[in-house]
Design an enzyme around this catalytic site. Structure first.
Site, PDB file in Angstrom:
ATOM      1  N   HIS A 192      47.766  34.861  35.132  1.00  0.00           N
ATOM      2  CA  HIS A 192      48.198  35.672  33.994  1.00  0.00           C
ATOM      3  C   HIS A 192      49.109  36.795  34.488  1.00  0.00           C
ATOM      4  CE1 HIS A 192      44.721  37.987  35.343  1.00  0.00           C
ATOM      5  NE2 HIS A 192      45.029  38.992  34.537  1.00  0.00           N
TER       6      HIS A 192
ATOM      7  N   HIS B 132      49.268  40.144  34.446  1.00  0.00           N
ATOM      8  CA  HIS B 132      48.956  41.520  34.860  1.00  0.00           C
ATOM      9  C   HIS B 132      49.463  41.818  36.278  1.00  0.00           C
ATOM     10  CE1 HIS B 132      45.568  41.997  31.651  1.00  0.00           C
ATOM     11  NE2 HIS B 132      46.758  42.354  31.195  1.00  0.00           N
TER      12      HIS B 132
ATOM     13  N   ASP C 170      48.376  43.465  38.777  1.00  0.00           N
ATOM     14  CA  ASP C 170      47.477  43.328  39.931  1.00  0.00           C
ATOM     15  C   ASP C 170      47.245  41.857  40.292  1.00  0.00           C
ATOM     16  OD1 ASP C 170      45.940  43.191  37.498  1.00  0.00           O
ATOM     17  OD2 ASP C 170      44.099  43.427  38.673  1.00  0.00           O
ATOM     18  N   HIS C 171      47.898  40.951  39.551  1.00  0.00           N
ATOM     19  CA  HIS C 171      47.854  39.523  39.891  1.00  0.00           C
ATOM     20  C   HIS C 171      49.234  38.966  40.239  1.00  0.00           C
ATOM     21  CE1 HIS C 171      43.612  38.824  38.447  1.00  0.00           C
ATOM     22  NE2 HIS C 171      43.896  40.036  37.988  1.00  0.00           N
TER      23      HIS C 171
ATOM     24  N   HIS D 102      41.667  37.271  27.573  1.00  0.00           N
ATOM     25  CA  HIS D 102      41.992  38.469  28.365  1.00  0.00           C
ATOM     26  C   HIS D 102      43.467  38.802  28.164  1.00  0.00           C
ATOM     27  CE1 HIS D 102      41.943  41.264  31.737  1.00  0.00           C
ATOM     28  NE2 HIS D 102      42.902  40.578  32.332  1.00  0.00           N
TER      29      HIS D 102
ATOM     30  N   ASP E 154      41.100  36.583  35.405  1.00  0.00           N
ATOM     31  CA  ASP E 154      40.268  37.630  34.814  1.00  0.00           C
ATOM     32  C   ASP E 154      39.583  37.153  33.531  1.00  0.00           C
ATOM     33  OD1 ASP E 154      41.099  39.242  36.854  1.00  0.00           O
ATOM     34  OD2 ASP E 154      42.333  40.559  35.615  1.00  0.00           O
TER      35      ASP E 154
ATOM     36  N   HIS F 146      38.255  39.416  40.515  1.00  0.00           N
ATOM     37  CA  HIS F 146      37.722  40.735  40.887  1.00  0.00           C
ATOM     38  C   HIS F 146      36.278  40.658  41.381  1.00  0.00           C
ATOM     39  CE1 HIS F 146      40.951  43.334  39.206  1.00  0.00           C
ATOM     40  NE2 HIS F 146      41.110  42.324  38.350  1.00  0.00           N
TER      41      HIS F 146
HETATM   42 ZN   LIG Z   1      44.033  40.926  34.173  1.00  0.00          ZN
END
Ligand SMILES: [Zn+2]
Length: 260
Positions: A52, A54, A56-57, A108, A132, A170
């Site tokens: 996805h 985001h 942080d990915h 998400h 996530d 995570h």
């Molecule tokens: Zn995420």
């Protein structure tokens, strides 16, 4: 084939799968931990899988692609760094002689996908890279999707084989399990699993991958139709006992959002 979780930021994992020569990484939010692992093991990066959009990915995708030329596979319905091969439900990503099956799991984010690798001679038990959406003992927050979408996405993941290894984005397990115990204080599966996860964290080790069999026993978000969870959520949120499934799920997610 070796599976390695590379810690990134405060609590992310970048999953790496390698055969001693070539590697695949999933959701590289940061390029540096991947560059370090490639150098340490003398590996070439063959492919990058993204679940996805985001940051942080995806934050390391451009640098890794530029440095290695690795093929990038990502969600067709989201914007991630170009160029990438857009994938949706039913598509496959071929890398290192492995065929990853794509499952749409919105909730998400609106276009979140999972990569599922069935059991194989070189890889062993099935592997699920679910970003996530599903965490051990929990699920992702609903930033873009509806409770009904997230419930359907978790149902799709829960239908995968018992021995599928759940590779989440995570390390949220212990916090999730504190909530799971508040929802189901009498779930006898929880106490030993919490002890096992606490021991791993005390040694600085990941609690992941989990397995789908474990998640079905301990994760309240996969158990929102179980009588124990249903009763607890309805009592907590003041819902009628015959509330609709997405409403129960929404109340459970809200309870977790507010839980300290
Ligand atoms: Zn995420």
């Amino acid at each position: 084939m070796t599976l390695v979780p590379l810690p990134a930021f405060a609590d992310n994992y970048i999953w790496m799968l390698h055969d001693g020569t070539h590697a695949i990484v999933v959701d590289p939010g940061d390029a540096q931990p991947v560059f370090d692992a490639l150098a340490r093991e003398a590996l070439q990066l063959a492919a990058i899988l993204v679940t996805h959009h985001h940051p942080d990915h995806t934050g390391g995708v451009a640098a890794l692609h530029a440095a290695t030329g690795a093929t990038v596979f990502g969600p067709a319905r989201e914007r991630i760094p170009e160029p990438f091969t857009p994938l949706a439900q039913g598509d496959v990503a071929d890398a290192l002689g492995l065929r990853f099956e794509v499952i749409d799991i919105p909730g998400h984010t609106a276009g979140h996908i999972a990569f599922f690798l069935p059991a194989g001679a070189s890889t062993g038990a099935p592997l699920l890279f679910c970003g996530d959406t599903l965490f051990s003992g929990g699920c992702g927050r609903l930033f873009e999707g509806t409770p009904a979408q997230m419930l359907a996405s978790l149902d799709a993941l829960a239908a995968l084989p018992d021995d599928a290894r759940v590779c989440c984005g995570h390390e949220y397990t212990l916090a999730n399990l504190r909530f799971a115990l508040a929802v189901e204080p009498d779930n006898v599966e929880l106490t030993p699993y919490i002890a096992q996860c606490e021991a791993l964290r005390a040694r600085g080790q990941p609690t992941l991958p989990s397995s789908l069999a474990t998640e079905r026993r301990i994760n309240p978000f996969l158990r929102s139709r179980e009588a124990t969870v249903l009763r607890a959520v309805c009592a907590h949120a003041g819902l009628p006992a015959d509330a609709q499934e997405p409403d129960v799920f929404a109340a459970l997610r809200q309870w977790k959002n507010d839980f300290r």
